[in-house]
Every structure is written in C-alpha cells, then in structure tokens.
Scaffold this active site. Sequence first.
Site, PDB file in Angstrom:
ATOM      1  N   THR A   1       1.609  -0.288   7.084  1.00  0.00           N
ATOM      2  CA  THR A   1       0.233  -0.783   7.072  1.00  0.00           C
ATOM      3  C   THR A   1       0.270  -2.299   7.031  1.00  0.00           C
ATOM      4  OG1 THR A   1      -1.888  -0.728   5.934  1.00  0.00           O
ATOM      5  CG2 THR A   1       0.053  -0.678   4.550  1.00  0.00           C
ATOM      6  N   THR A   2      -0.757  -2.927   7.589  1.00  0.00           N
ATOM      7  CA  THR A   2      -0.853  -4.389   7.519  1.00  0.00           C
ATOM      8  C   THR A   2      -1.821  -4.755   6.397  1.00  0.00           C
ATOM      9  OG1 THR A   2      -0.430  -4.382   9.887  1.00  0.00           O
ATOM     10  CG2 THR A   2      -1.138  -6.465   8.960  1.00  0.00           C
ATOM     11  N   HIS A   3      -1.526  -4.209   5.221  1.00  0.00           N
ATOM     12  CA  HIS A   3      -2.339  -4.519   4.048  1.00  0.00           C
ATOM     13  C   HIS A   3      -1.450  -5.222   3.033  1.00  0.00           C
ATOM     14  CE1 HIS A   3      -5.003  -0.780   5.160  1.00  0.00           C
ATOM     15  NE2 HIS A   3      -5.121  -1.768   6.027  1.00  0.00           N
ATOM     16  N   ASN A   4      -0.997  -6.420   3.399  1.00  0.00           N
ATOM     17  CA  ASN A   4      -0.175  -7.220   2.493  1.00  0.00           C
ATOM     18  C   ASN A   4      -1.118  -8.016   1.606  1.00  0.00           C
ATOM     19  OD1 ASN A   4       0.764  -7.344   5.517  1.00  0.00           O
ATOM     20  ND2 ASN A   4       2.636  -7.188   4.321  1.00  0.00           N
TER      21      ASN A   4
ATOM     22  N   GLN B   1       0.866  -1.178   0.000  1.00  0.00           N
ATOM     23  CA  GLN B   1       0.000   0.000   0.000  1.00  0.00           C
ATOM     24  C   GLN B   1       0.901   1.226   0.000  1.00  0.00           C
ATOM     25  OE1 GLN B   1      -3.792  -0.784   1.549  1.00  0.00           O
ATOM     26  NE2 GLN B   1      -3.882   0.345  -0.363  1.00  0.00           N
TER      27      GLN B   1
END
Lengths: 433, 589
Positions: B516-519, B348
């Site tokens: 961010t933890t949007h992998n 992201q």
Amino acid sequence: MRTFLKVIGGLVVLGIIALLAIIFVPVQRTPAQTALADDWQPEEGHGEYAMRLSDCMACHTEEGGEPFAGNRAIESPLGTIYSTNITPDEETGIGGWSLADFRAALYDGVRPDGTHLYPAMPYENFRHITEEDVRAMYDYFMNEVEPVNQQVEETALSFPFDQRWGLRLWKWVALDDPGFVPEYDDPVLARGEYIVEGPGHCSACHSPRNTVMAQAGLQAGDPEFLAGGEIAGWTAPPLRGPQSAVRGWSEEDIAMILGTGRNAHAALNGEMQLVARDSSQYFTDEDLGAVAAFLVGLNDDVEPVAEDPGETETERLLASASPDMGLGARLYIDNCNACHFVDGRGADEVFPELAGNSLVTAESPRGLLTMILGGSQLPSTALRPYRLQMPGFGQRLDDEEVAALASFLRSGWGNSAAAVDAATVADTRASLE
Amino acid sequence: MARTDPKKEVVIVGLGWTGSILGIELAKEGLDILALERGPDRSTVPDFQYPNVIDELKYGIRYGFMQKPRNSTITVRRTLDETALPMRKLGSFLPGDGVGGAGIHWNGQTWRPMAEEFRLRSYVEENFGADLIDEEMTIQDWGVSYEELEPYFDRFEYMAGIAGQAGNINGEIQPGGNPFEAPRSRGYPMPPMPEQTDMRLFREAASAMGYHPFPRPAANATQAYTNEYGMQLGPCNYCGFCERYGCINYSKSSPQTCILDALKRYENFSYRVNSEVLRVNLAADGQTATGVTYWDEEAQEEVTQPADMVILAAYQLHNVHLMLLSGIGEPYNPQTGEGVTGKNYSYQMNGGTTLFFRDHNFNPFAAAGSSGVSIDDFAINQIDFATEGFIGGSYITAGLSNGQPIRGISLPEGTPGWGAEWKQAIGEWYGHSMSIGSHGSNMAYRDCYLDLDPTYTDRHGRPLMRMTFDWKANDIRMTQFMRRQIEPIAQSMNPDSWRSSYKSEGARYDIRPYQTTHNVGGAIMGTDPNTSAVNRYLQAWGQHNVFVLGAGAFPQNIQYNPTGAVGALAYWAADAIVNDYLPDPRPLV
C-alpha cells in the site's frame, strides 16, 4: 451611331465621375444618436463593461498577445483579415482618434482617413450601440487601456476584395438605420434585445449571410435574424425556429451557458468559446437574464424538446452490446459512451447531451466533424473554472469511421440529420491540418 | 550554475492534494505564491486521455506516473543492526510525481478516522490500562480531536465530491451507513456507488452474521457535481482503471478535477514543474526559514528561492527527507528516544481472503477504485484490546477495483504460475473471484523510523533517506484476528474454494510486493515539542514559518486509507494559517 457613342461616352464619363466620387468624396459620418452633455462622464467601470458587452477583446487580441494590440488573424470567406491595434498608442493604435473618429468606426466602418473597414468589424450591429456606451468605451480605451506599440500584419485580400472603396457600395445595401429602437416595451426584454442586436453582435455569426454576404437579419423582427450561420469551420447554430439550439431551454440554461460556457444540455464550441471567455462571462446577472429572456421569447413559437423521451431505440441498441450492431454504433460504444452514455444525455454541465444537440444535428456536419477530429476545450470562467476538454479522435479513427460515427450520432436518439460521407470528413480533416 | 529568484511570500513544495489546497486557500488571501513540483505538468487531456492511459503495462506494471528510483529513492533496512540498501525498484509502495501527485493515481477511498484514533494512547490507557502499551510501542495522541476536525473533514469531502452513505449524523444512526463512525455534521455530497454482485454477496453474508455492512466512501463520482471552487466531476463509468492511472473521465477526485484550474485563475499564484526542492534554507539563527533551494531541470541549475513562508506539501517520505536535510527538528534517535524528525514511521497492516465461485460472474472489468462494501464491526473502537492482546483494528471490505489482465486475475491455490495449465485456469477463473480484505492499523515503534543514510547519496549528492521498518507481533496478532473474522464470512458464502493471505508470526517486511502507498509518520504532530515534529497546526516547532502537510503528521497509522485525514488536516492548517498566523506570524502554540 454618333449619338450612341456620345451617350456611351457620356455614361463612361458619368461612371468615372461616380466612381471617383465613391472613392474620394468623404463618407458622411453618422452623428451621435443621443445628445449628451459635453461634460458627460461614464460611471466607473461603464466603459470596460461596454467593451465586454461588445467583445472587442476576442478579435483585437492575438493568442498570447497584449490586450487590444490586434494582429489576430480572422479567417473570413474573403481571406485572412488581421485585426487592428485599438490600444491608445499614438503611432500604431487609436491614440490620435477623436470621439467622432471612434464613433465612425463603430457606426460606419470607416477609419479617420476615410478607409473602409471590412465588415469583420461588425459595424452592421455596432450602429445600434447607444451613445452612452460609445462614449464610455471611448473613455475606456483612451484612459484605461495600456498603449502598446505594435504594427499589425497588413490585411491583403485578393482582387477584387482588396478594393476597399467597393465597401461603400456594399454598405448602402447592408447597413440599416443607426440607433436602437426596441421591439419590446418590457424593459428586461428590451435590454436583452439591445445587447443581442447591438454590442453583443450575435447576428454577425448566428444570422445567415445574404447574396452580398451581409447579415440577412439585423433585428428581432427580421425572420432571418439569428436563423443560423457558420464560422471558421463551426456551426453558429440557429437561435430560433425548429432547429433552434436553445429550443426548450430555460432562461437559467441560457444564462448559464453564456456565463460559464456550459449548462445542463450543452457546451460551447468553436468561436463561441471566445465569446464566453472574453465577453459573456463578465455580463452582470441582470444582463445575462435579459439576454436569456429575449432569446427565450424568440423561441416561444418553437415546439419544445421532450425533457425525458424515455428509452429510445438507440439506447436499446447500445445497451444490448450486440456484436452485430453497425460500425457507427460500435464506434460510439468504444469511443464516446464513457462520457455521453447510452442514452446520449451525458451529465449536467460536464458531458454535453448528444440527443438534440445543435452541433450534432446542424445541417452542415462540419462543426461536428471538427469536434470529433480535433476535440475541444472549454474556457475557464469565474463560476466554472474547469477547462474541461474532449480529446480529439482524429488520430484514432479514419475518415470512413468518423463518417459512420457522425452519421450514427446524427440519426440516433431521435436526431434526424443527414448522413455524412468520408469525403466530407477528409475535407474537414485537411482543413484542420 | 546557480541563480536567485525574486522573493515570494509563500513557496509550496509539491503540487498534489495538500499543495493545491494550501495554494488556493492562501491565494484567496492575495499572497504571492510559487508552487514547486518536481515532476511534469499533468492534465486529463492529454495525459489521462482515453484510450492512451488505459494501458496496464505502461502505467500498472511500469509505473508511468510514479517517481523513478534512479531520481529519487530511499534505503531500507528492517532492524537497527542491518545495513540499509537502496531500493532500486518500486514495489511495496508507489509515490507519484508530477502535478496532482498521488491524487491522480489513487483508488479514491476517502475515510474519516475514528474519534478514538486521534487520541489513541489516551484511549488505550483510559480503557485498558497503560500496561497494555509496552515500552517499544511509541504511539501518541495527535494533539487535535475529531470534534475539532469534523468541519474540515466535511469541507474536504464536499470539495472532493465524495460518494457515500452516512452512518451517524449528529449522533443519529442512519440506516445503511456505518453505525460505528464518529458523528458527522451532514451526509455525503453524493449518493454511494451502486452495488455489484460481489458486494451484494458480502453484504448478505455479513448481515446474516449480525454485522453492519455499508458502502465504501468513494472519490469516484456517482453523478455530475460542482464543488465550492466551481470545479466539476462527471459520473464514473466503471472503466476499471483507477489506481495507478489518471482518470479518463473527470470522475475521480484529484487536484486536477477539484482544484487546479480554479487555482490557476489567481494571478498571485504560479507554479513551476520539473523543479525539485533540495532543501529548505534557514536563517542564521535557525529560527525561521528563508526559502528553499531547488533544482531547475530545464535550466540545469540550482535556484535559491527566498520566501516568507514555506509549506512542505510533498509526499510524506519527501517532506521528512527535506526536514532531515534542512535541520528542521532534531533528528530522531532510536537509542535514546530523543529527537523528533523521522520518528514513528508507520505503515498499514493488510490481509485478505480470495473466494472463487464457478457460478458467479463478477464482471470485474466494470469496476471502480472505491466501489465496495465494508464492515467496521472489528474497528478500533469495537475491540477489547486487553482481551484480544493487541492494539489496533481494521475495516473489512469486499469490492473489485479492476479486472485488468496482467495483475487482476486471481487463481485458486495450487494453480501453476505458467504454462498450459495456467492458461486454462485463466480462462476458467477470470471474473469468477472476489476478495474480502482487512485494512488495518499499524502502531508506531521505537525502532521504526526515518533518518539520513550514512552511505548512499542521490543524484544531487544529498544523503538518501533511510527507512528502518519491520512488522511487529502486535500488528500480526491484529491481522490474524481479522483472519479469524473473515474466513467464517467467506465460508458462509459457499465458494468453490478460497485462499487466504495474512501476515503470520515471524513475518518480515518485504519491499518487493505491492502492499500500500500509505506511508505515514516521521513528521508527527502533537502537543509537546519533545515528542512531536510539528504542533497541532502542522507548524514546525522550531521554525514558525514552516508548515508540514500530509500523512507524515500521523503519530501512528489509522486503520483507514489516509487521504480523508490528510485533506481535513490540510484545511485545518490552512484555516490556522489564514486566521491566526498571517495576522501575526509567530509560533501558534
């Protein structure tokens, strides 16, 4: 003098004879109240449903134990009573019982061998169960319940309560006529009355006990019926009169809390959670509606609570966030306000109202203190599966603080119950440990 | 030590959002289901109990609810010629563990991607020409359209109880909502969160510039709510502890508040915690899975768990890792571009500007994770990629999610990081800053991918997964474009000072600071088995009884937070399994 001794002697002999008779002459069992044909068979599911109405499961099942295998410890004012194994196991359960034996346990509180059952078994109320329901339940226990071979802990009350023959005398005072005659012509109200007075045995907790510890009211017409009691440290609130827990509630509100353990106003606590878990959540919508209609009828003379009292003094105080507010109010903001909010009205079905809440305003503060100290978890029900839980604050608040907080709750938002002192908190805390 | 347990019809790996959704939807069908969760069990009481969980040091700094790198980590490198090294400390992203997964510690922003994002390659080619997509950029269509997914977005939003303001209902633009969103079939189940001061300032400034502000869609309840499973939420009290924490108040949508107690009522469903799945076992011909092998922490032994169907519902990184370890799909090869598993890992691209106002007190301690105002005037479907020279977009947003003392205090540029002056500045500026952020897409590239590390192994002796990822010029141009939009808005608000933080040309990926933890990606969905790891129903191309849930399916990253799409895809896949697969188990495509 001699005559006097003779009289005394005679009286003693008579007394002994009477005593022996009380102990040894078999109890006359109450017969079936309706003659049913010998080949009468319950419809499928009738027996299990009658069992749910009667909530046999909650008392006759240990936490984590096999259904109906007994051994649940029931704390009574007389001491601990262990429930019996009512599975159809021949050796340790009721496998050898006849229908008449089964009926006698429900109606007269006696076992087949004549032993008197302690009134933890609510035969004061079960006497009013119809023959159809008795027969259906008998059929259910004999044919549908798995037999479990389990010897339960023996109930060993201290003297004189261990002398079970004395119960025979007690029953002469406590028991009323068997059978069920409704006060209402309306079939819905009559059905509700039947469930409440008979199988539902609501009065066992919600009516006060009289001087001999019998239920002070057994039927709708008795003024003390459902006038409030106490059980296992919790308040069984009045369901009628000015302090009625269901004051101002609609039929939907009552049906909702019985069916799910929660409604727009309150959440069930204490022993009543077991009732929702094992009994009332299984009621049909018609029966929930009937019970609700009956209870609303019992409250039609009660002044309803104002739906929206507007901003109260308490709400203003809390919203001011003034550092000068008293300890109880400050503790409320720090511990309770997150869920129950400054208006004390919580959120529908999730966070109970504190304004007008029967647990908060009960004459005895024990239920409220038990809640604050130990918290409470709702049972999972089909319609509302969430086991919503209020955490206990016993680790966080000392006795003085809990007393101040409880006193604040009992006097806030128009509540007007007496203040609580730290000694009562200490006492309640000790009873929880 | 090893044992084999009796066969189950379904084994679910991971009990977070997707595992819970698949669990309950399949439990309804009467299937015998076992869910395996590598972490501990978690419930609101006692695990998120007030006041224990309101502890920034324990959960915010020391990551109390996150996976421990000593048990589970990856190796990282930025380019193909670097040697990857193990990530020994969490930083850039924070995968959770335990029942509820990341669903317990998120902020709750619940978006729908734009319709254009589901067919991004086609959209770009049709509107701006295929030349705009260079060889290195490997973006793809999803193989499923927004129109197909709309009912499943709706289902997820009503299940999770999302608070928001619709902008487009069946093509009719709604006042106060996002006019650029794809049409939805009805409004949100709950009204949006109320506006706070920073939100108001941003909304007024954005409106004055002709933009279209709207409240952020939030999984923070604004009222009491009961969902389709009878599960309940209570209204949020703005405690300011959402991200990294479990919710004290039954207010944040999570598997716990929305699904689990309903799921646990099914006698045909059971779950085991502290049970980490090590691999999916395949039949000798490789055409189906026969179950999984997991490590039973309590018994300290490996367990073979046979099953008719395997649902991979772990976090994106772990799903891909299990696929690589188990031979599900051919591993992606960046040299040849062949292979699919591990392909198109993306992330992201975010940036932001912080504004300082002496005269405004924002009371950031009274905050909720998703409370905020956004504009989509620079979203993917609003930008002329050919003119601007990049592919991508962002939503731009203002909102304070917390006022936590250790991480939550911004200081003006030039303030020392310690000492008396720092202390004085903290006193002066706490509660006086707000930020405007850009939350942007990240394209997929030939050399950004996941594979097995050649050197390092985990505590079970399995190769660690290796992440190869770096920032690319296209996405940096995108975020710089956003900077040029945000800074004029910030200036128009007349702050006493402001500071910007956006990636600029030459920026390299750094795993240390939290981003961010949007992998996403690595198990991407599509219509061609040569270019995607799972088909449009999230079914493995090669093993029809394996379904892979989660953001691993995204072929590149959307400009939004992923949970809305993850939830919709879970219901989409559940529907396909129940109505199409179970009656006749086979490859659905």
